[in-house]
Motif scaffolding. Sequence first.
Motif, PDB file in Angstrom:
ATOM      1  N   ASP A   1      44.658   9.362 -22.794  1.00  0.00           N
ATOM      2  CA  ASP A   1      44.977   7.945 -22.935  1.00  0.00           C
ATOM      3  C   ASP A   1      46.231   7.540 -22.166  1.00  0.00           C
ATOM      4  N   ALA A   2      47.275   8.348 -22.213  1.00  0.00           N
ATOM      5  CA  ALA A   2      48.554   7.974 -21.599  1.00  0.00           C
ATOM      6  C   ALA A   2      48.446   7.831 -20.084  1.00  0.00           C
ATOM      7  N   SER A   3      47.802   8.784 -19.449  1.00  0.00           N
ATOM      8  CA  SER A   3      47.739   8.767 -17.979  1.00  0.00           C
ATOM      9  C   SER A   3      46.439   8.188 -17.447  1.00  0.00           C
ATOM     10  N   GLY A   4      45.404   8.179 -18.282  1.00  0.00           N
ATOM     11  CA  GLY A   4      44.084   7.752 -17.827  1.00  0.00           C
ATOM     12  C   GLY A   4      43.339   8.829 -17.069  1.00  0.00           C
ATOM     13  N   ALA A   5      43.955  10.000 -16.926  1.00  0.00           N
ATOM     14  CA  ALA A   5      43.338  11.086 -16.166  1.00  0.00           C
ATOM     15  C   ALA A   5      42.110  11.627 -16.894  1.00  0.00           C
ATOM     16  N   GLN A   6      41.083  11.911 -16.129  1.00  0.00           N
ATOM     17  CA  GLN A   6      39.884  12.521 -16.704  1.00  0.00           C
ATOM     18  C   GLN A   6      40.120  14.012 -16.869  1.00  0.00           C
ATOM     19  N   VAL A   7      39.819  14.535 -18.069  1.00  0.00           N
ATOM     20  CA  VAL A   7      40.014  15.954 -18.345  1.00  0.00           C
ATOM     21  C   VAL A   7      38.731  16.636 -18.812  1.00  0.00           C
ATOM     22  N   GLY A   8      37.634  15.887 -18.892  1.00  0.00           N
ATOM     23  CA  GLY A   8      36.373  16.477 -19.311  1.00  0.00           C
ATOM     24  C   GLY A   8      35.202  15.627 -18.888  1.00  0.00           C
ATOM     25  N   TYR A   9      34.029  16.258 -18.921  1.00  0.00           N
ATOM     26  CA  TYR A   9      32.815  15.586 -18.474  1.00  0.00           C
ATOM     27  C   TYR A   9      31.616  16.201 -19.178  1.00  0.00           C
ATOM     28  N   ALA A  10      30.639  15.366 -19.466  1.00  0.00           N
ATOM     29  CA  ALA A  10      29.333  15.824 -19.949  1.00  0.00           C
ATOM     30  C   ALA A  10      28.297  14.842 -19.416  1.00  0.00           C
ATOM     31  N   ARG A  11      27.118  15.371 -19.144  1.00  0.00           N
ATOM     32  CA  ARG A  11      26.036  14.561 -18.596  1.00  0.00           C
ATOM     33  C   ARG A  11      24.805  14.750 -19.456  1.00  0.00           C
ATOM     34  N   VAL A  12      24.075  13.661 -19.684  1.00  0.00           N
ATOM     35  CA  VAL A  12      22.855  13.710 -20.486  1.00  0.00           C
ATOM     36  C   VAL A  12      21.718  13.105 -19.674  1.00  0.00           C
ATOM     37  N   VAL A  13      20.626  13.843 -19.573  1.00  0.00           N
ATOM     38  CA  VAL A  13      19.397  13.348 -18.981  1.00  0.00           C
ATOM     39  C   VAL A  13      18.495  12.966 -20.148  1.00  0.00           C
ATOM     40  N   THR A  14      18.077  11.691 -20.198  1.00  0.00           N
ATOM     41  CA  THR A  14      17.335  11.227 -21.368  1.00  0.00           C
ATOM     42  C   THR A  14      16.410  10.070 -21.026  1.00  0.00           C
ATOM     43  N   ASP A  15      15.381   9.910 -21.854  1.00  0.00           N
ATOM     44  CA  ASP A  15      14.517   8.731 -21.772  1.00  0.00           C
ATOM     45  C   ASP A  15      14.983   7.653 -22.754  1.00  0.00           C
ATOM     46  N   HIS A  16      16.046   7.923 -23.506  1.00  0.00           N
ATOM     47  CA  HIS A  16      16.638   7.005 -24.487  1.00  0.00           C
ATOM     48  C   HIS A  16      15.691   6.705 -25.653  1.00  0.00           C
ATOM     49  N   ALA A  17      14.649   7.517 -25.816  1.00  0.00           N
ATOM     50  CA  ALA A  17      13.687   7.251 -26.884  1.00  0.00           C
ATOM     51  C   ALA A  17      13.303   8.501 -27.668  1.00  0.00           C
ATOM     52  N   THR A  18      13.004   9.603 -26.958  1.00  0.00           N
ATOM     53  CA  THR A  18      12.489  10.779 -27.654  1.00  0.00           C
ATOM     54  C   THR A  18      13.206  12.077 -27.319  1.00  0.00           C
ATOM     55  N   PHE A  19      13.857  12.155 -26.167  1.00  0.00           N
ATOM     56  CA  PHE A  19      14.322  13.437 -25.675  1.00  0.00           C
ATOM     57  C   PHE A  19      15.614  13.286 -24.880  1.00  0.00           C
ATOM     58  N   ALA A  20      16.474  14.304 -24.963  1.00  0.00           N
ATOM     59  CA  ALA A  20      17.672  14.352 -24.127  1.00  0.00           C
ATOM     60  C   ALA A  20      18.024  15.799 -23.821  1.00  0.00           C
ATOM     61  N   TRP A  21      18.629  15.983 -22.671  1.00  0.00           N
ATOM     62  CA  TRP A  21      19.103  17.285 -22.207  1.00  0.00           C
ATOM     63  C   TRP A  21      20.588  17.142 -21.932  1.00  0.00           C
ATOM     64  N   LEU A  22      21.415  17.871 -22.663  1.00  0.00           N
ATOM     65  CA  LEU A  22      22.861  17.875 -22.462  1.00  0.00           C
ATOM     66  C   LEU A  22      23.191  18.941 -21.426  1.00  0.00           C
ATOM     67  N   CYS A  23      23.923  18.536 -20.392  1.00  0.00           N
ATOM     68  CA  CYS A  23      24.238  19.489 -19.328  1.00  0.00           C
ATOM     69  C   CYS A  23      25.592  19.158 -18.698  1.00  0.00           C
ATOM     70  N   ASP A  24      26.029  20.026 -17.832  1.00  0.00           N
ATOM     71  CA  ASP A  24      27.256  19.841 -17.060  1.00  0.00           C
ATOM     72  C   ASP A  24      28.476  19.535 -17.932  1.00  0.00           C
ATOM     73  N   VAL A  25      28.538  20.150 -19.097  1.00  0.00           N
ATOM     74  CA  VAL A  25      29.708  19.968 -19.964  1.00  0.00           C
ATOM     75  C   VAL A  25      30.850  20.815 -19.402  1.00  0.00           C
ATOM     76  N   PHE A  26      31.991  20.166 -19.180  1.00  0.00           N
ATOM     77  CA  PHE A  26      33.104  20.863 -18.548  1.00  0.00           C
ATOM     78  C   PHE A  26      34.420  20.263 -19.010  1.00  0.00           C
ATOM     79  N   ILE A  27      35.355  21.126 -19.345  1.00  0.00           N
ATOM     80  CA  ILE A  27      36.725  20.720 -19.666  1.00  0.00           C
ATOM     81  C   ILE A  27      37.627  21.306 -18.583  1.00  0.00           C
ATOM     82  N   ALA A  28      38.489  20.465 -18.024  1.00  0.00           N
ATOM     83  CA  ALA A  28      39.410  20.915 -16.980  1.00  0.00           C
ATOM     84  C   ALA A  28      40.206  22.117 -17.482  1.00  0.00           C
TER      85      ALA A  28
END
Length: 144
Positions: free
Chosen positions: A58-85
């Motif tokens: 919050d203080a610096s606004g710097a990004q320190v992590g990331y996660a990506r979800v591939v989903t149809d927003h209805a029935t299924f999702a795949w969580l991937c590319d989770v990474f913490i600096a």
Amino acid sequence: MTRFDLPAGHSVSTDPARLDRAAVHRWLSEDAYWALGRPREKQDLAIDHSLNFGLYEDASGAQVGYARVVTDHATFAWLCDVFIAPEARGRGLGTALAAAVRDELAALGLRRLLLATRDAHEVYAKVGFAPMSRPEKWMVLGEQ
């Protein structure tokens, strides 16, 4: 299910405009075993076609992590590319980010949220993920 609050001074956003795409690409292509060597163009395409979660100081606004979800927003999702600096690890941010993804997706009423991990089972177990009870039902085409 256990709730995990983000450590003080951190927030999560799904606004793709906030993402530091260069940092995300560097983290994944240089330091993540599942994405080593991934070209920037492919990473940008993946971001553009996914639901993205950025974790920020919050203080610096710097990004320190990331996660990506591939989903149809209805029935299924795949969580991937989770990474913490690397400099932000050891503060519970990975668990908190996974919980934030879980909580955000809960409103969609998905039947299934999947992920694959080689070495972070305990992180995901803390937020409710478990090994497949019937893996014999699943098949894969491509890299394993």
